[in-house]
Design an enzyme around this catalytic site. Structure first.
Site, PDB file in Angstrom:
ATOM      1  CG  HIS A   1     121.210  38.052 -32.140  1.00  0.00           C
ATOM      2  ND1 HIS A   1     121.685  38.791 -31.527  1.00  0.00           N
ATOM      3  CD2 HIS A   1     121.317  38.288 -33.396  1.00  0.00           C
ATOM      4  CE1 HIS A   1     121.938  39.849 -31.918  1.00  0.00           C
ATOM      5  NE2 HIS A   1     122.108  39.649 -33.476  1.00  0.00           N
TER       6      HIS A   1
ATOM      7  CB  SER B   1     122.684  44.528 -31.100  1.00  0.00           C
ATOM      8  OG  SER B   1     122.558  43.158 -31.231  1.00  0.00           O
TER       9      SER B   1
ATOM     10  CE  LYS C   1     130.321  47.338 -36.532  1.00  0.00           C
ATOM     11  NZ  LYS C   1     129.614  46.083 -37.535  1.00  0.00           N
TER      12      LYS C   1
ATOM     13  NE  ARG D   1     116.879  42.289 -37.787  1.00  0.00           N
ATOM     14  CZ  ARG D   1     118.076  43.144 -37.295  1.00  0.00           C
ATOM     15  NH1 ARG D   1     117.910  43.315 -36.258  1.00  0.00           N
ATOM     16  NH2 ARG D   1     119.160  43.255 -38.109  1.00  0.00           N
TER      17      ARG D   1
HETATM   18  P1  ADP Z   1     125.721  42.240 -38.020  1.00  0.00           P
HETATM   19  O1  ADP Z   1     126.329  43.461 -37.401  1.00  0.00           O
HETATM   20  O2  ADP Z   1     126.633  41.400 -38.745  1.00  0.00           O
HETATM   21  O3  ADP Z   1     124.432  42.479 -38.841  1.00  0.00           O
HETATM   22  P2  ADP Z   1     124.014  41.290 -35.928  1.00  0.00           P
HETATM   23  O4  ADP Z   1     124.805  40.962 -34.465  1.00  0.00           O
HETATM   24  O5  ADP Z   1     123.188  42.506 -35.892  1.00  0.00           O
HETATM   25  O6  ADP Z   1     125.404  41.380 -36.748  1.00  0.00           O
HETATM   26  O7  ADP Z   1     122.930  40.105 -36.210  1.00  0.00           O
HETATM   27  C1  ADP Z   1     123.795  38.920 -36.744  1.00  0.00           C
HETATM   28  C2  ADP Z   1     122.588  38.269 -37.587  1.00  0.00           C
HETATM   29  O8  ADP Z   1     121.434  38.245 -36.803  1.00  0.00           O
HETATM   30  C3  ADP Z   1     122.337  38.954 -38.982  1.00  0.00           C
HETATM   31  O9  ADP Z   1     121.956  38.357 -40.020  1.00  0.00           O
HETATM   32  C4  ADP Z   1     121.044  39.740 -38.664  1.00  0.00           C
HETATM   33  O10 ADP Z   1     120.074  40.078 -39.444  1.00  0.00           O
HETATM   34  C5  ADP Z   1     120.276  38.760 -37.503  1.00  0.00           C
HETATM   35  N1  ADP Z   1     119.431  39.408 -36.439  1.00  0.00           N
HETATM   36  C6  ADP Z   1     119.604  40.256 -35.612  1.00  0.00           C
HETATM   37  N2  ADP Z   1     118.804  40.485 -35.031  1.00  0.00           N
HETATM   38  C7  ADP Z   1     117.522  39.732 -35.350  1.00  0.00           C
HETATM   39  C8  ADP Z   1     116.339  39.506 -35.038  1.00  0.00           C
HETATM   40  N3  ADP Z   1     115.693  40.219 -34.154  1.00  0.00           N
HETATM   41  N4  ADP Z   1     115.797  38.313 -35.354  1.00  0.00           N
HETATM   42  C9  ADP Z   1     116.053  37.929 -36.439  1.00  0.00           C
HETATM   43  N5  ADP Z   1     117.458  37.812 -36.849  1.00  0.00           N
HETATM   44  C10 ADP Z   1     118.026  38.886 -36.215  1.00  0.00           C
END
Ligand code: ADP
Length: 160
Positions: free
Chosen positions: A17, A128, A41, A90
């Site tokens: 992130h 995450s 959630k 990703r």
């Molecule tokens: P959500 O639950 O809305 O998918 P996340 O917190 O998992 O939210 O992710 C928020 C955004 O960040 C999404 O667009 C996700 O694809 C992106 N993201 C999550 N992890 C990574 C990573 N390792 N590299 C790049 N983008 C990421």
């Protein structure tokens, strides 16, 4: 002024992130990290804990702010006059959901465009969910998350 919303659960924020935010600041004037608050959630961390970890991890990065997002993203964007959504891509596995979201959001607010940034290869497998699983089983997650998150995860699972 190019202002973008970077929405997500961030439960918790990872180096992936942060990489997306860092890259975003190179092409955008302002990024508003929007932490989705959803009563239905429940995450591992409360929304306030997630916000606090993001703020600590980012410090006072220029052009980046962090907010709690209640309700619909498209409504928030419209009310704030923001027309760009930033998301991270990703792998192909992210694509289908991201594509659906982008089109749904644009239906709700036609001027809204979603843009995607890809992280550094070494962060491209981090999620995450995977970080939580490793931490839950006692693994070291310090290479995947900022120090504040690593410490919070350790505390969470030691206390449990
Ligand atoms: P959500 O639950 O809305 O998918 P996340 O917190 O998992 O939210 O992710 C928020 C955004 O960040 C999404 O667009 C996700 O694809 C992106 N993201 C999550 N992890 C990574 C990573 N390792 N590299 C790049 N983008 C990421």
């Amino acid at each position: 002024m190019k202002r973008a919303l970077y929405p997500g659960s961030f439960d918790p924020i990872t180096l992936g992130h942060i990489d997306v935010i860092q890259r975003g600041t190179q092409v955008l004037d302002e990024i508003i990290v929007a932490v989705a608050h959803n009563d239905a959630k429940q995450g591992l961390f409360s929304t306030d804990e997630r916000l606090e970890m993001i703020r600590q991890a980012l410090g006072s990065k220029k052009g980046v702010t962090v907010v709690k997002l209640d309700g619909l993203l498209a409504d928030y964007a419209r009310h704030q006059g923001i027309k760009i959504i930033l998301r991270g891509l990703r792998a192909v596995s992210d694509f289908e959901f991201e594509f659906q979201m982008a089109l749904a959001n644009r239906r709700l607010f036609p001027q809204l465009e979603t843009i995607y940034l890809t992280p550094k290869e070494e962060y491209s497998f981090i999620s995450s969910r995977i970080v939580k699983e490793i931490a839950r089983l006692g693994g070291d997650v310090s290479q995947f998350v900022p120090p504040v998150v690593s410490a919070r995860l350790k505390a969470k699972f030691t206390a449990a």
